[in-house]
Design a protein around this motif. Structure first.
Motif, PDB file in Angstrom:
ATOM      1  N   LYS A  86      -2.630   7.207   7.968  1.00  0.00           N
ATOM      2  CA  LYS A  86      -1.992   7.595   9.235  1.00  0.00           C
ATOM      3  C   LYS A  86      -2.902   7.435  10.440  1.00  0.00           C
ATOM      4  O   LYS A  86      -2.475   7.658  11.568  1.00  0.00           O
ATOM      5  CB  LYS A  86      -1.523   9.048   9.142  1.00  0.00           C
TER       6      LYS A  86
ATOM      7  N   HIS B 156      -9.925  12.867   7.388  1.00  0.00           N
ATOM      8  CA  HIS B 156      -9.404  11.684   8.080  1.00  0.00           C
ATOM      9  C   HIS B 156      -8.414  10.956   7.182  1.00  0.00           C
ATOM     10  O   HIS B 156      -8.697  10.693   6.014  1.00  0.00           O
ATOM     11  CB  HIS B 156     -10.536  10.738   8.469  1.00  0.00           C
TER      12      HIS B 156
ATOM     13  N   HIS C 214       0.798  -1.236   0.000  1.00  0.00           N
ATOM     14  CA  HIS C 214       0.000   0.000   0.000  1.00  0.00           C
ATOM     15  C   HIS C 214       0.823   1.274   0.000  1.00  0.00           C
ATOM     16  O   HIS C 214       0.288   2.347  -0.271  1.00  0.00           O
ATOM     17  CB  HIS C 214      -0.929   0.031   1.227  1.00  0.00           C
ATOM     18  N   VAL C 215       2.094   1.170   0.345  1.00  0.00           N
ATOM     19  CA  VAL C 215       2.870   2.406   0.540  1.00  0.00           C
ATOM     20  C   VAL C 215       4.142   2.449  -0.305  1.00  0.00           C
ATOM     21  O   VAL C 215       4.951   1.521  -0.323  1.00  0.00           O
ATOM     22  CB  VAL C 215       3.226   2.606   2.036  1.00  0.00           C
ATOM     23  N   LEU C 216       4.292   3.573  -0.994  1.00  0.00           N
ATOM     24  CA  LEU C 216       5.464   3.832  -1.820  1.00  0.00           C
ATOM     25  C   LEU C 216       6.275   4.959  -1.189  1.00  0.00           C
ATOM     26  O   LEU C 216       5.726   6.021  -0.867  1.00  0.00           O
ATOM     27  CB  LEU C 216       4.992   4.274  -3.218  1.00  0.00           C
TER      28      LEU C 216
ATOM     29  N   LYS D 232      -2.988  22.327   8.473  1.00  0.00           N
ATOM     30  CA  LYS D 232      -3.544  21.221   9.256  1.00  0.00           C
ATOM     31  C   LYS D 232      -3.603  21.564  10.741  1.00  0.00           C
ATOM     32  O   LYS D 232      -4.247  20.881  11.510  1.00  0.00           O
ATOM     33  CB  LYS D 232      -2.679  19.978   9.093  1.00  0.00           C
TER      34      LYS D 232
ATOM     35  N   ASN E 228       8.845  14.059  -1.376  1.00  0.00           N
ATOM     36  CA  ASN E 228       8.204  14.605  -0.177  1.00  0.00           C
ATOM     37  C   ASN E 228       9.086  14.714   1.085  1.00  0.00           C
ATOM     38  O   ASN E 228       8.576  14.851   2.176  1.00  0.00           O
ATOM     39  CB  ASN E 228       6.879  13.896   0.132  1.00  0.00           C
TER      40      ASN E 228
ATOM     41  N   LYS F 284      -2.647   6.444  -6.434  1.00  0.00           N
ATOM     42  CA  LYS F 284      -2.626   5.003  -6.182  1.00  0.00           C
ATOM     43  C   LYS F 284      -3.989   4.478  -6.647  1.00  0.00           C
ATOM     44  O   LYS F 284      -4.957   4.473  -5.900  1.00  0.00           O
ATOM     45  CB  LYS F 284      -2.342   4.738  -4.710  1.00  0.00           C
TER      46      LYS F 284
ATOM     47  N   GLU G 181      -0.770  21.515   3.169  1.00  0.00           N
ATOM     48  CA  GLU G 181       0.594  21.315   3.646  1.00  0.00           C
ATOM     49  C   GLU G 181       0.813  19.843   4.008  1.00  0.00           C
ATOM     50  O   GLU G 181      -0.149  19.165   4.346  1.00  0.00           O
ATOM     51  CB  GLU G 181       0.865  22.211   4.861  1.00  0.00           C
ATOM     52  N   SER G 182       2.026  19.333   3.954  1.00  0.00           N
ATOM     53  CA  SER G 182       3.188  20.056   3.484  1.00  0.00           C
ATOM     54  C   SER G 182       3.610  19.639   2.071  1.00  0.00           C
ATOM     55  O   SER G 182       4.106  20.451   1.292  1.00  0.00           O
ATOM     56  CB  SER G 182       4.346  19.810   4.460  1.00  0.00           C
TER      57      SER G 182
ATOM     58  N   PHE H 106      -6.687   7.539   6.465  1.00  0.00           N
ATOM     59  CA  PHE H 106      -6.705   6.106   6.773  1.00  0.00           C
ATOM     60  C   PHE H 106      -5.279   5.586   6.874  1.00  0.00           C
ATOM     61  O   PHE H 106      -4.974   4.694   7.657  1.00  0.00           O
ATOM     62  CB  PHE H 106      -7.474   5.326   5.700  1.00  0.00           C
TER      63      PHE H 106
ATOM     64  N   ASN I 140      -7.014   7.436  -0.558  1.00  0.00           N
ATOM     65  CA  ASN I 140      -8.447   7.222  -0.304  1.00  0.00           C
ATOM     66  C   ASN I 140      -9.305   8.441  -0.656  1.00  0.00           C
ATOM     67  O   ASN I 140     -10.518   8.403  -0.562  1.00  0.00           O
ATOM     68  CB  ASN I 140      -8.654   6.845   1.163  1.00  0.00           C
TER      69      ASN I 140
ATOM     70  N   ASP J 259       0.056  15.831  -3.590  1.00  0.00           N
ATOM     71  CA  ASP J 259       1.118  14.880  -3.989  1.00  0.00           C
ATOM     72  C   ASP J 259       0.572  13.468  -4.193  1.00  0.00           C
ATOM     73  O   ASP J 259       0.837  12.845  -5.208  1.00  0.00           O
ATOM     74  CB  ASP J 259       2.301  14.899  -2.998  1.00  0.00           C
ATOM     75  N   PHE J 260      -0.216  12.969  -3.228  1.00  0.00           N
ATOM     76  CA  PHE J 260      -0.759  11.611  -3.342  1.00  0.00           C
ATOM     77  C   PHE J 260      -2.277  11.634  -3.363  1.00  0.00           C
ATOM     78  O   PHE J 260      -2.903  12.428  -2.666  1.00  0.00           O
ATOM     79  CB  PHE J 260      -0.335  10.750  -2.149  1.00  0.00           C
ATOM     80  N   LEU J 261      -2.865  10.745  -4.141  1.00  0.00           N
ATOM     81  CA  LEU J 261      -4.297  10.481  -4.031  1.00  0.00           C
ATOM     82  C   LEU J 261      -4.431   9.011  -3.653  1.00  0.00           C
ATOM     83  O   LEU J 261      -4.053   8.129  -4.441  1.00  0.00           O
ATOM     84  CB  LEU J 261      -5.021  10.770  -5.346  1.00  0.00           C
TER      85      LEU J 261
HETATM   86  P1  G4P Z   1      -6.148  10.432   1.140  1.00  0.00           P
HETATM   87  O1  G4P Z   1      -6.057  11.840   1.585  1.00  0.00           O
HETATM   88  O2  G4P Z   1      -6.140  10.270  -0.362  1.00  0.00           O
HETATM   89  O3  G4P Z   1      -7.319   9.718   1.769  1.00  0.00           O
HETATM   90  O4  G4P Z   1      -4.827   9.724   1.575  1.00  0.00           O
HETATM   91  P2  G4P Z   1      -4.332   9.153   2.958  1.00  0.00           P
HETATM   92  O5  G4P Z   1      -5.183   9.646   4.058  1.00  0.00           O
HETATM   93  O6  G4P Z   1      -4.209   7.705   2.773  1.00  0.00           O
HETATM   94  O7  G4P Z   1      -2.905   9.855   3.023  1.00  0.00           O
HETATM   95  C1  G4P Z   1      -2.519  10.612   4.120  1.00  0.00           C
HETATM   96  C2  G4P Z   1      -1.095  11.021   4.019  1.00  0.00           C
HETATM   97  O8  G4P Z   1      -0.281   9.931   3.596  1.00  0.00           O
HETATM   98  C3  G4P Z   1      -0.793  12.133   3.044  1.00  0.00           C
HETATM   99  O9  G4P Z   1       0.324  12.817   3.519  1.00  0.00           O
HETATM  100  C4  G4P Z   1      -0.383  11.378   1.782  1.00  0.00           C
HETATM  101  O10 G4P Z   1       0.435  12.177   0.959  1.00  0.00           O
HETATM  102  C5  G4P Z   1       0.386  10.250   2.393  1.00  0.00           C
HETATM  103  N1  G4P Z   1       0.419   9.054   1.571  1.00  0.00           N
HETATM  104  C6  G4P Z   1      -0.601   8.267   1.175  1.00  0.00           C
HETATM  105  N2  G4P Z   1      -0.146   7.210   0.505  1.00  0.00           N
HETATM  106  C7  G4P Z   1       1.190   7.322   0.460  1.00  0.00           C
HETATM  107  C8  G4P Z   1       2.228   6.520  -0.099  1.00  0.00           C
HETATM  108  O11 G4P Z   1       2.020   5.464  -0.720  1.00  0.00           O
HETATM  109  N3  G4P Z   1       3.501   6.983   0.064  1.00  0.00           N
HETATM  110  C9  G4P Z   1       3.788   8.129   0.733  1.00  0.00           C
HETATM  111  N4  G4P Z   1       5.072   8.479   0.817  1.00  0.00           N
HETATM  112  N5  G4P Z   1       2.845   8.905   1.281  1.00  0.00           N
HETATM  113  C10 G4P Z   1       1.558   8.498   1.142  1.00  0.00           C
HETATM  114  P3  G4P Z   1       0.233  13.911   4.648  1.00  0.00           P
HETATM  115  O12 G4P Z   1      -0.184  13.312   5.946  1.00  0.00           O
HETATM  116  O13 G4P Z   1      -0.656  15.002   4.167  1.00  0.00           O
HETATM  117  O14 G4P Z   1       1.723  14.326   4.783  1.00  0.00           O
HETATM  118  P4  G4P Z   1       2.533  15.546   4.205  1.00  0.00           P
HETATM  119  O15 G4P Z   1       1.813  16.128   3.036  1.00  0.00           O
HETATM  120  O16 G4P Z   1       2.626  16.504   5.337  1.00  0.00           O
HETATM  121  O17 G4P Z   1       3.840  14.960   3.776  1.00  0.00           O
END
Ligand code: G4P
Length: 197
Positions: free
Chosen positions: A101, A97, A18-20, A81, A27, A156, A58-59, A99, A129, A125-127
């Motif tokens: 974290k 929310h 699930h995690v890359l 946040k 990031n 993803k 952020e961030s 999922f 859930n 950066d990531f999509l």
């Molecule tokens: P969602 O918003 O699409 O539902 O995603 P989710 O809750 O699963 O993701 C929460 C945090 O985890 C986000 O960062 C997202 O960028 C990061 N994330 C999700 N999947 C991955 C993954 O496969 N790899 C990495 N490296 N990060 C992932 P965040 O808490 O907002 O952190 P940041 O932006 O402060 O770095």
């Protein structure tokens, strides 16, 4: 494979199904040249949308959002946040929310910076859930502005986010689309199609 997918193959690390991990270029340590290419790509894909503002969170959304704003010549607003010392008064807020974290954040932006005349491009950066994207859509809609599209650096596609957000009628443009992280390997959606051709 496009430029980002090639970089993910080269420098990304699959931590689980699930995690890359992309902290060597996206990031944590950031490759500014790659970010600029990402900004150009989003700017090209949304060139005809009359975007007036970019909204991110952020961030890790900030770097790709700023590069896109630079090319489109529009301001970038990032949702916070945590409560900020100076960010007070009229705020637009949504609950997000994670999922991944297992935590919930109240995200907010000031009403001053997004309003009903705006056509907003949301960048992240990531999509996964879709919760962050939905929270940003909610905030933008509270302001009366229009969400003109959502630009995602890494989608993803094996998780629900893209489907949920698209079903709500939003245009989602993801530069890298991951079909699977199984067996310690990254497989992109395009690769699967190429295999079939
Ligand atoms: P969602 O918003 O699409 O539902 O995603 P989710 O809750 O699963 O993701 C929460 C945090 O985890 C986000 O960062 C997202 O960028 C990061 N994330 C999700 N999947 C991955 C993954 O496969 N790899 C990495 N490296 N990060 C992932 P965040 O808490 O907002 O952190 P940041 O932006 O402060 O770095």
């Amino acid at each position: 494979m496009n430029f980002l997918e090639e970089r993910i193959k080269k420098d990304g690390k699959v931590l689980s199904e699930h995690v890359l991990k992309v902290d060597s270029f996206l990031n944590h340590q950031i490759d500014p040249n790659l970010m600029l290419e990402i900004g150009k790509e989003f700017a090209a894909r949304f060139a005809n949308e009359g975007i007036t503002k970019i909204v991110t969170i952020e961030s890790s959304g900030i770097a790709p959002a700023v590069m896109t704003g630079l090319i489109l010549k529009v301001p970038v607003v990032f949702a916070r946040k945590r409560k900020s010392l100076t960010l007070n008064g009229d705020l637009l807020t949504a609950s997000v929310h994670s999922f991944t974290k297992n935590e919930t954040n109240e995200i907010s932006i000031s009403k001053k910076y997004v309003n009903k005349e705006d056509r907003v491009l949301i960048i992240d950066d990531f999509l996964a859930n879709g919760q962050a994207a939905l929270g940003l859509v909610e905030i933008v809609q509270q302001s009366g502005a229009e969400v003109s599209g959502i630009g995602i650096v890494i989608e993803k596609s094996f998780q629900q986010g893209a489907q949920i957000v698209t079903k709500q009628g939003h245009r989602v443009e993801s530069i890298a689309r991951i079909a699977s992280l199984k067996n310690g390997e990254v497989t992109f959606i395009n690769e699967k199609v190429e295999e079939l051709v």
